[in-house]
Structures are given as structure tokens and as C-alpha cells.
Motif scaffolding. Structure first.
Motif, PDB file in Angstrom:
ATOM      1  N   ASP A   1       0.835  -1.199   0.000  1.00 45.53           N
ATOM      2  CA  ASP A   1       0.000   0.000   0.000  1.00 45.53           C
ATOM      3  C   ASP A   1       0.871   1.250   0.000  1.00 45.53           C
ATOM      4  OD1 ASP A   1       0.827   0.409   2.626  1.00 45.53           O
ATOM      5  OD2 ASP A   1      -1.074  -0.194   3.521  1.00 45.53           O
TER       6      ASP A   1
ATOM      7  N   HIS B   1      -5.411   1.677  -3.146  1.00 47.43           N
ATOM      8  CA  HIS B   1      -5.768   3.009  -3.627  1.00 47.43           C
ATOM      9  C   HIS B   1      -5.171   4.043  -2.664  1.00 47.43           C
ATOM     10  CE1 HIS B   1      -8.258   6.467  -4.781  1.00 47.43           C
ATOM     11  NE2 HIS B   1      -8.592   5.799  -5.882  1.00 47.43           N
TER      12      HIS B   1
ATOM     13  N   ASP C   1      -6.471   6.462  -1.304  1.00 45.92           N
ATOM     14  CA  ASP C   1      -7.404   6.865  -0.248  1.00 45.92           C
ATOM     15  C   ASP C   1      -7.440   5.874   0.917  1.00 45.92           C
ATOM     16  OD1 ASP C   1      -8.892   4.679  -1.135  1.00 45.92           O
ATOM     17  OD2 ASP C   1     -10.558   5.862  -1.913  1.00 45.92           O
TER      18      ASP C   1
ATOM     19  N   TRP D   1      -8.767  -3.046  -2.883  1.00 45.78           N
ATOM     20  CA  TRP D   1      -9.648  -3.645  -3.867  1.00 45.78           C
ATOM     21  C   TRP D   1      -9.119  -5.031  -4.220  1.00 45.78           C
ATOM     22  CZ3 TRP D   1     -13.121  -0.152  -6.941  1.00 45.78           C
ATOM     23  CH2 TRP D   1     -13.142   1.155  -6.425  1.00 45.78           C
TER      24      TRP D   1
ATOM     25  N   ARG E   1     -14.343  -3.902  -2.659  1.00 46.25           N
ATOM     26  CA  ARG E   1     -13.583  -2.769  -2.148  1.00 46.25           C
ATOM     27  C   ARG E   1     -13.752  -2.737  -0.629  1.00 46.25           C
ATOM     28  NH1 ARG E   1     -14.679   2.476  -0.294  1.00 46.25           N
ATOM     29  NH2 ARG E   1     -13.082   4.051  -0.777  1.00 46.25           N
TER      30      ARG E   1
ATOM     31  N   PHE F   1      -5.546  -0.097 -11.519  1.00 48.09           N
ATOM     32  CA  PHE F   1      -6.049   1.244 -11.800  1.00 48.09           C
ATOM     33  C   PHE F   1      -5.241   1.873 -12.932  1.00 48.09           C
ATOM     34  CE2 PHE F   1      -6.833   0.961  -7.087  1.00 48.09           C
ATOM     35  CZ  PHE F   1      -8.218   0.972  -7.150  1.00 48.09           C
TER      36      PHE F   1
ATOM     37  N   PHE G   1      -6.162   7.087 -11.669  1.00 54.97           N
ATOM     38  CA  PHE G   1      -7.228   6.472 -10.879  1.00 54.97           C
ATOM     39  C   PHE G   1      -8.625   6.811 -11.391  1.00 54.97           C
ATOM     40  CE2 PHE G   1      -3.525   6.753  -8.185  1.00 54.97           C
ATOM     41  CZ  PHE G   1      -3.419   5.463  -7.734  1.00 54.97           C
TER      42      PHE G   1
ATOM     43  N   LEU H   1     -10.804   1.652 -13.717  1.00 53.34           N
ATOM     44  CA  LEU H   1     -10.478   0.364 -13.126  1.00 53.34           C
ATOM     45  C   LEU H   1     -10.528  -0.682 -14.234  1.00 53.34           C
ATOM     46  CD1 LEU H   1     -10.020  -1.485 -10.572  1.00 53.34           C
ATOM     47  CD2 LEU H   1     -12.518  -1.801 -10.572  1.00 53.34           C
TER      48      LEU H   1
ATOM     49  N   LYS I   1     -14.173   9.439  -7.748  1.00 54.12           N
ATOM     50  CA  LYS I   1     -13.658   9.527  -6.389  1.00 54.12           C
ATOM     51  C   LYS I   1     -14.794   9.425  -5.380  1.00 54.12           C
ATOM     52  CE  LYS I   1     -10.644  12.347  -3.461  1.00 54.12           C
ATOM     53  NZ  LYS I   1      -9.851  13.593  -3.370  1.00 54.12           N
TER      54      LYS I   1
ATOM     55  N   GLY J   1       1.896   3.819  -9.631  1.00 51.99           N
ATOM     56  CA  GLY J   1       1.431   3.458  -8.304  1.00 51.99           C
ATOM     57  C   GLY J   1       2.418   2.571  -7.577  1.00 51.99           C
TER      58      GLY J   1
END
Length: 410
Positions: free
Chosen positions: A149, A194, A196, A200, A252, A276, A280, A283, A310, A408
Motif C-alpha cells: 500500500d 488506492h 485513499d 480492492w 472494495r 487502476f 485512478f 479500473l 472519487k 502506483g
């Protein structure tokens, strides 16, 4: 451009000895080559099957002679692909001691690549500085997809325990998800993070098997008549309890731990690899082939794309990116990653000479290929600059330096 879907191939049963070795097989003989008869080809296919796509047969491993540059197995289809690969970079096999390896993920902080053998239930670590491969977790519960992450924590899908876990910085393990609506998951397959803080993952039933996890209890889709003795062979099977396969969804998990269905089985059956786009806004999810067991259902072996807004579900504007047909053959996609330009690098299985990695631009046009002697289950970008493509193919790990970077966390 890849055209519409038809044939059905079974996932992972791809062909070290695929048909096609017939009258056109080329055999080495006293330093020369000859065209073999069908009978000769049949004998040769049993005695010697070249694990390469180039001619003369390519050798792999530390004792292999130097490779040609540009690499003949890095195939340019569209001019734009030339900008993504270096002319002097060649494919190298860096390890070949697995059975079916999966889930590569790059640790930026640790400068190592993690990958798993879903059959032997071990997780390995490829060390960047030395190139050595060491056992990272001697028991990984038939781990499959893995990622890190945005704060560097490892997140993995465990087939055997049918859950997604996160390893905290202090070494504690946190269960991200193991049930939905009071029922156990199937065999979480691939996972992405992600920014945030949400996680997922896809949850098909490919790990509901003796080889890569454990079968359902009697009456489940993967063991309908109860003939499979699903409790034997693993000391933790009693702790797992009786389980029956559930619908395979894409999920998710938000930072609070709430789990939501992103895509139902009806919307996208047999979900597998996912990623992603770099911004983003999209998907991508792969629907793979038939699952195990007499009740197993089919996916369409295609890559699908959805618009992502978002903090807003459900996804919108579902559409087909590519149906993975190439030269009249239905290829089998598995894992995929996006680079910083939005191109998709997809591991594929299929006939020898076609399998490996397919690279699509953001519009779904096939722009390049990387041919390997085995289908690719999954891949990722790694290295200190994220400009090395690592590919898990059967029992082997391969790498190729590219002229782009992964998007990412790895």
C-alpha cells in the motif's frame, strides 16, 4: 486490434507440449536444421520440446550464451512500443525453482521483489543487490496476489485461509477481509491499493482446489459429490471449517473496514487480475476462463474497463477493452499492471510462441508483445527506478528492463 471472443481454453492448462508441433517442426541435427515429418514431429515432441519461441532454440539460465540485441522475443507491433523498450535490453530468467509462481510485488523500502508459489505455499524474496532468491515465508497459506500500500505495508491474498491480510510495520497481521454478509470468501486472487486507503480485490474460485488451497466441503461447487477429502493434507484444515463457494465478486474495503461489492458475478464473472489507471479514473478487471469443479462457470477471457469516480460507487460506463483474441487464437489473460503512460502490460497464457506478455495502449490497441516459453500468471514493475518488468511464468521468474515505469505502488 484484437477482435471478438470465441474459443474457450482452460486456465493454466497451457501447453508446454501444445499441438502445432507437426509437419513444420524444426529439429537440430548435427548443427543443421531440417523439416520433420508428422511422425518425426510426434516423436520429437515427446523427447524434446524447445522451451523457446525463437530459432535456433533459445537457451535460458546463468550458463546461457549472451542474448541478441535487440531481443527477438520483444516484438514490436506498433511504433509506439519502441519508445517503451530499450533496444539493448534482453529478457533474462533469474529463477526457475517454483511450480506455479504468482503475485509479484516490489517493496520500495526493502528493495526486494516478493512472489509466491501457490502450489508449494511458500513466498519468496528476490534481492535486488545480489539477485539471490530466498524463502520469505515458509508457509504462506497458498498466497496469490500481493501488493504494497501507499505506506509500504504488504497486502496478500491467501487461498488456503480464504482471506486478504495486511502485514503491519510491527509484524502483526491484520485480516482485511475473510467474510462477506456472514459467508466466507472463495479464494481472493489479486489485490490493489488506492491512495485513499481502500483495498480492492477479486474473489473467484480458482483457489478452491487441492493444489492451490483447499476444496469446498461436500456439497460445494468445487466438491459437489463430496469425493474430495478436503480436510486432509493441511494441519490447519480443521480451523478453516466447512466452506462452500460463494458468488465470485470484486470487492472494495474502505479504510474503516466496510466491504462493498464493486462488481457482482453477473456483471463480471470469474474476476482475476485488476489495476487502476495512473490517474485512478479507470479500473481494469480481467474475466478469466472456466473455474474448477463440475459446476464451474465461464468468464469471457477479456479485459474490461470501468470509469471510477472519487468516493463514488458503483462504477460507471462498463466496456470491453480487449477480448484477447490474437491471430485467431483466444488467449487467456491473468494479471496486469499499468505504466505511467497508461499502457497496460498483461500476462497471458496460450500456445507456445504466443504466450507471454501483451502490451496495450490506453485505447486497447495491442502495441507489443514479450514472448516467453510459458504463460505469464502475473507481473509487476520493480527495481529502484521501477523500470524493470518482472514476470512470473510457470515455475520461472523473468525480468526485462523497460523504458517506462510502473504506476502506483508495485
Amino acid at each position: 486490434m484484437v477482435t471478438s471472443v470465441s474459443n474457450r481454453l482452460v486456465r493454466r492448462k497451457v501447453l508446454k507440449g501444445l499441438s502445432g508441433l507437426s509437419a513444420g517442426l524444426v529439429l537440430p541435427q548435427a548443427g543443421l536444421f531440417k523439416t520433420a515429418s508428422a511422425a518425426d514431429a510426434d516423436t520429437a515432441s515427446k523427447a524434446f520440446l524447445p522451451d523457446v519461441t525463437t530459432h535456433p532454440p533459445r537457451q535460458w539460465g546463468p550458463d546461457a550464451p549472451p542474448s541478441y540485441a535487440p531481443d527477438p522475443d520483444v516484438v514490436v507491433i506498433d511504433r509506439s512500443f519502441r519508445d517503451l523498450v530499450s533496444g539493448n535490453a534482453t529478457i533474462h530468467r533469474v529463477w526457475d525453482k517454483g511450480v506455479w509462481i504468482e503475485g509479484p510485488a516490489w517493496s520500495a523500502e526493502g528493495r526486494y521483489l516478493l512472489f509466491s508459489d501457490t502450489v508449494t505455499s511458500r513466498q519468496y524474496r528476490y534481492l535486488w543487490e545480489t539477485g539471490d532468491v530466498t524463502v520469505f515465508r515458509p508457509e504462506a497459506y497458498h498466497c496469490n496476489g500481493t501488493t504494497f500500500d501507499y505506506v509500504g505495508r504488504q497486502i496478500s491474498c491467501e487461498h488456503f485461509l480464504r482471506r486478504v491480510v495486511r502485514w503491519e510495520h510491527d509484524g502483526a497481521v491484520h485480516v482485511v477481509a475473510d467474510h462477506f454478509e456472514g459467508k466466507p470468501l472463495n479464494s481472493p486472487n489479486d489485490v490493489i491499493a488506492h491512495p485513499d486507503g481502500s483495498i480492492w480485490f477479486t474473489d473467484p474460485g480458482y483457489g478452491d482446489s487441492i493444489a492451490e488451497g483447499h476444496a469446498d466441503a461436500a456439497g460445494g461447487e468445487a466438491n459437489p459429490d463430496g469425493r474430495i477429502r478436503w480436510r486432509i493434507g493441511e494441519e490447519l484444515i480443521g480451523a478453516v471449517g466447512g466452506m462452500h463457494k460463494q458468488p465470485d465478486h470484486t470487492f472494495r474495503v474502505d479504510p474503516s473496514g466496510r466491504i462493498d461489492v464493486v462488481l457482482t458475478q453477473e456483471q463480471l464473472p470469474n474476476p482475476n487480475g485488476l489495476c487502476f489507471s495512473p490517474d485512478f479514473s479507470r479500473l481494469y478487471v480481467i474475466s478469466t476462463g472456466r473455474q474448477s469443479g463440475p459446476g464451474g462457470h465461464d468468464g469471457d477471457m477479456s479485459v474490461h474497463v470501468f470509469d471510477l469516480h472519487k468516493q463514488e460507487l458503483p462504477l460507471s460506463n462498463p466496456r470491453l477493452l480487449t477480448n484477447m483474441r490474437f491471430e485467431g487464437v483466444q488467449m487467456i489473460p491473468d494479471g496486469l499492471k499499468a505504466d505511467i503512460y497508461g499502457n497496460l502490460w498483461c500476462g497471458v497464457s496460450g500456445p507456445l510462441g504466443l504466450c507471454g506478455v501483451f502490451v496495450f495502449n490506453p485505447d486497447g490497441h495491442l502495441i507489443g508483445r514479450i514472448r516467453l516459453p510459458h504463460g505469464v500468471s502475473n507481473l509487476t514493475f520493480g527495481g529502484p527506478k521501477r523500470d524493470w518488468l518482472f514476470m512470473c511464468a510457470g515455475e520461472s521468474l523473468y525480468r526485462l528492463q523497460v523504458n517506462t515505469q510502473g504506476a502506483g505502488p508495485a
